[in-house]
Design a protein around this motif. Structure first.
Motif, PDB file in Angstrom:
ATOM      1  N   MET A   1       0.848  -1.196   0.000  1.00  0.00           N
ATOM      2  CA  MET A   1       0.000   0.000   0.000  1.00  0.00           C
ATOM      3  C   MET A   1       0.883   1.245   0.000  1.00  0.00           C
ATOM      4  N   SER A   2       0.536   2.261  -0.790  1.00  0.00           N
ATOM      5  CA  SER A   2       1.383   3.432  -0.952  1.00  0.00           C
ATOM      6  C   SER A   2       1.324   4.323   0.286  1.00  0.00           C
ATOM      7  N   ARG A   3       2.350   5.166   0.405  1.00  0.00           N
ATOM      8  CA  ARG A   3       2.403   6.106   1.523  1.00  0.00           C
ATOM      9  C   ARG A   3       1.223   7.076   1.463  1.00  0.00           C
ATOM     10  N   THR A   4       0.834   7.483   0.267  1.00  0.00           N
ATOM     11  CA  THR A   4      -0.305   8.398   0.134  1.00  0.00           C
ATOM     12  C   THR A   4      -1.578   7.778   0.682  1.00  0.00           C
ATOM     13  N   THR A   5      -1.797   6.507   0.369  1.00  0.00           N
ATOM     14  CA  THR A   5      -2.979   5.822   0.898  1.00  0.00           C
ATOM     15  C   THR A   5      -2.917   5.730   2.411  1.00  0.00           C
ATOM     16  N   ASP A   6      -1.738   5.437   2.956  1.00  0.00           N
ATOM     17  CA  ASP A   6      -1.579   5.379   4.403  1.00  0.00           C
ATOM     18  C   ASP A   6      -1.902   6.727   5.042  1.00  0.00           C
ATOM     19  N   ILE A   7      -1.487   7.808   4.402  1.00  0.00           N
ATOM     20  CA  ILE A   7      -1.754   9.147   4.935  1.00  0.00           C
ATOM     21  C   ILE A   7      -3.256   9.421   4.968  1.00  0.00           C
ATOM     22  N   PHE A   8      -3.942   9.137   3.866  1.00  0.00           N
ATOM     23  CA  PHE A   8      -5.384   9.406   3.810  1.00  0.00           C
ATOM     24  C   PHE A   8      -6.152   8.548   4.806  1.00  0.00           C
ATOM     25  N   LEU A   9      -5.774   7.277   4.945  1.00  0.00           N
ATOM     26  CA  LEU A   9      -6.448   6.409   5.907  1.00  0.00           C
ATOM     27  C   LEU A   9      -6.220   6.911   7.335  1.00  0.00           C
ATOM     28  N   THR A  10      -4.990   7.279   7.649  1.00  0.00           N
ATOM     29  CA  THR A  10      -4.679   7.747   8.995  1.00  0.00           C
ATOM     30  C   THR A  10      -5.389   9.058   9.294  1.00  0.00           C
ATOM     31  N   ALA A  11      -5.516   9.920   8.289  1.00  0.00           N
ATOM     32  CA  ALA A  11      -6.191  11.209   8.483  1.00  0.00           C
ATOM     33  C   ALA A  11      -7.663  11.043   8.823  1.00  0.00           C
ATOM     34  N   LEU A  12      -8.253   9.894   8.472  1.00  0.00           N
ATOM     35  CA  LEU A  12      -9.662   9.660   8.814  1.00  0.00           C
ATOM     36  C   LEU A  12      -9.882   9.685  10.325  1.00  0.00           C
ATOM     37  N   ALA A  13      -8.887   9.201  11.085  1.00  0.00           N
ATOM     38  CA  ALA A  13      -9.056   9.115  12.543  1.00  0.00           C
ATOM     39  C   ALA A  13      -9.255  10.497  13.170  1.00  0.00           C
ATOM     40  N   PRO A  14      -8.313  11.436  13.030  1.00  0.00           N
ATOM     41  CA  PRO A  14      -8.546  12.750  13.631  1.00  0.00           C
ATOM     42  C   PRO A  14      -9.724  13.494  13.005  1.00  0.00           C
ATOM     43  N   ALA A  15     -10.010  13.238  11.739  1.00  0.00           N
ATOM     44  CA  ALA A  15     -11.175  13.876  11.130  1.00  0.00           C
ATOM     45  C   ALA A  15     -12.451  13.447  11.859  1.00  0.00           C
ATOM     46  N   ILE A  16     -12.536  12.165  12.210  1.00  0.00           N
ATOM     47  CA  ILE A  16     -13.703  11.671  12.954  1.00  0.00           C
ATOM     48  C   ILE A  16     -13.671  12.157  14.398  1.00  0.00           C
ATOM     49  N   TRP A  17     -12.474  12.262  14.986  1.00  0.00           N
ATOM     50  CA  TRP A  17     -12.380  12.783  16.353  1.00  0.00           C
ATOM     51  C   TRP A  17     -12.925  14.201  16.442  1.00  0.00           C
ATOM     52  N   GLY A  18     -12.941  14.914  15.326  1.00  0.00           N
ATOM     53  CA  GLY A  18     -13.496  16.263  15.333  1.00  0.00           C
ATOM     54  C   GLY A  18     -14.971  16.307  15.690  1.00  0.00           C
ATOM     55  N   SER A  19     -15.640  15.160  15.635  1.00  0.00           N
ATOM     56  CA  SER A  19     -17.057  15.104  16.015  1.00  0.00           C
ATOM     57  C   SER A  19     -17.244  14.969  17.517  1.00  0.00           C
ATOM     58  N   THR A  20     -16.165  14.785  18.267  1.00  0.00           N
ATOM     59  CA  THR A  20     -16.282  14.529  19.704  1.00  0.00           C
ATOM     60  C   THR A  20     -16.964  15.683  20.431  1.00  0.00           C
ATOM     61  N   TYR A  21     -16.585  16.917  20.099  1.00  0.00           N
ATOM     62  CA  TYR A  21     -17.182  18.074  20.784  1.00  0.00           C
ATOM     63  C   TYR A  21     -18.680  18.134  20.535  1.00  0.00           C
ATOM     64  N   LEU A  22     -19.088  17.956  19.292  1.00  0.00           N
ATOM     65  CA  LEU A  22     -20.510  18.013  18.955  1.00  0.00           C
ATOM     66  C   LEU A  22     -21.285  16.919  19.681  1.00  0.00           C
ATOM     67  N   VAL A  23     -20.774  15.695  19.639  1.00  0.00           N
ATOM     68  CA  VAL A  23     -21.467  14.580  20.286  1.00  0.00           C
ATOM     69  C   VAL A  23     -21.509  14.776  21.795  1.00  0.00           C
ATOM     70  N   THR A  24     -20.416  15.238  22.381  1.00  0.00           N
ATOM     71  CA  THR A  24     -20.357  15.421  23.833  1.00  0.00           C
ATOM     72  C   THR A  24     -21.349  16.478  24.293  1.00  0.00           C
ATOM     73  N   THR A  25     -21.402  17.595  23.598  1.00  0.00           N
ATOM     74  CA  THR A  25     -22.278  18.689  24.027  1.00  0.00           C
ATOM     75  C   THR A  25     -23.739  18.441  23.690  1.00  0.00           C
ATOM     76  N   GLU A  26     -24.013  17.693  22.630  1.00  0.00           N
ATOM     77  CA  GLU A  26     -25.391  17.532  22.182  1.00  0.00           C
ATOM     78  C   GLU A  26     -26.028  16.227  22.631  1.00  0.00           C
ATOM     79  N   ALA A  27     -25.223  15.218  22.996  1.00  0.00           N
ATOM     80  CA  ALA A  27     -25.809  13.898  23.248  1.00  0.00           C
ATOM     81  C   ALA A  27     -25.409  13.262  24.572  1.00  0.00           C
ATOM     82  N   LEU A  28     -24.531  13.888  25.360  1.00  0.00           N
ATOM     83  CA  LEU A  28     -24.066  13.252  26.593  1.00  0.00           C
ATOM     84  C   LEU A  28     -24.378  14.129  27.800  1.00  0.00           C
TER      85      LEU A  28
END
Length: 300
Positions: A1-28
């Motif tokens: 698997m290419s380095r570019t693919t590894d970068i895009f896959l890894t970037a998905l994690a912090p991109a999803i973590w960006g939803s933590t504030y919204l979920v915490t304030t609106e649903a918890l």
């Protein structure tokens, strides 16, 4: 698997973590940061352990609990303290300094060379996050600042040490070990310092499921996979995708306004992430993959 693919896959994690504030304030429920951190980490870790059917051997127990503390227990507690005592933009900007810290720690612990381009990209990213999130009326609290810097240092140490200590197991198993360890560390703290949770609503349960199954189990498996394959400085720069997602969700979901200055900040962050990947790209004389440890010395 290419380095570019590894970068895009890894970037998905912090991109999803960006939803933590919204979920915490609106649903918890509000006011239970440590308890909610336990409920985010421990069930997800135990579920992954049940799926992977593998426990760490004695040689790895201490390392796993240290990593679980840096990546989850200590990091999440300090993150919540900073979030409670500082405006969100200030807390996120302090967190973005993690990329700078990773560069220094990787030099000391892994022998990774310090590249001027990587330092410049990390500094530009922090400035971009500040433009994106800090408002002119932001107030600074000393305890909050200390917690924000401590949280960034904790996650930076966890990232670098997760690269240094690579057991010969899958990223999913490595994630299961750390999540479980982090949850076990936080459990007695939650029982001692926080009252029992109120009865949870359907929205509360949905929010916990999202943060635990997606925001912890799935995304951290992707993250640790990236830590094993990419340079620590490159991985840490991807963490700046989190505030981009948080602002985008606030704009789309909560109807928050987006100023021209914020848009400029977002472009600077994205540009710094791109520049950081190029600056941290190995040249053949830099970081090498850690040597595998024999399985008979690792597994239980």
């Amino acid at each position: 698997m290419s380095r570019t693919t590894d970068i895009f896959l890894t970037a998905l994690a912090p991109a999803i973590w960006g939803s933590t504030y919204l979920v915490t304030t609106e649903a918890l429920p509000d006011g239970y940061p440590v308890t909610l951190a336990v409920l985010r980490a421990l069930p997800a870790g135990l579920l992954l352990l049940a799926v992977t059917h593998r426990l760490p051997g004695r040689v790895w127990i201490g390392r796993i609990f240290l990593l679980g503390s840096f990546n989850f227990a200590l990091f999440w507690v300090l993150l919540f303290i900073a979030a409670y005592r500082l405006p969100g933009g200030v807390a996120a900007t302090l967190g973005s300094l993690q990329a700078m810290m990773v560069i220094g720690m990787a030099r000391g612990w892994l022998g990774t060379p310090i590249r001027a381009g990587a330092v410049a990209a990390a500094a530009a990213g922090a400035i971009g996050v500040a433009l994106l999130l800090i408002s002119p009326e932001a107030r600074l609290d000393p305890i909050g600042i200390f917690a924000g810097l401590g949280g960034a240092a904790s996650m930076a140490a966890g990232t670098v040490l997760s690269r240094k200590w690579q057991p010969p197991v899958s990223a999913l198993t490595f994630t299961a070990w750390q999540l479980t360890a982090g949850g076990l560390i936080l459990l007695p703290v939650a029982l001692l310092v926080e009252p029992p949770l109120p009865a949870l609503t359907g929205a509360n349960l949905a929010g916990l499921a999202w943060l635990g199954l997606v925001g912890a189990a799935a995304t951290y498996a992707i993250w640790f996979r990236g830590v094993a394959r990419l340079e620590p400085g490159a991985v840490s720069m991807l963490g700046m995708m989190s505030p981009i997602t948080a602002v985008a969700l606030g704009w789309v979901w909560l109807g928050q306004s987006l100023s021209l200055l914020q848009a400029v900040g977002a472009m600077i962050v994205l540009g710094s992430v791109w520049a950081g990947q190029r600056a941290n790209q190995p040249t053949g004389s830099g970081l090498t993959s850690p040597a595998p440890i024999p399985r008979n010395k690792v597994t239980a």
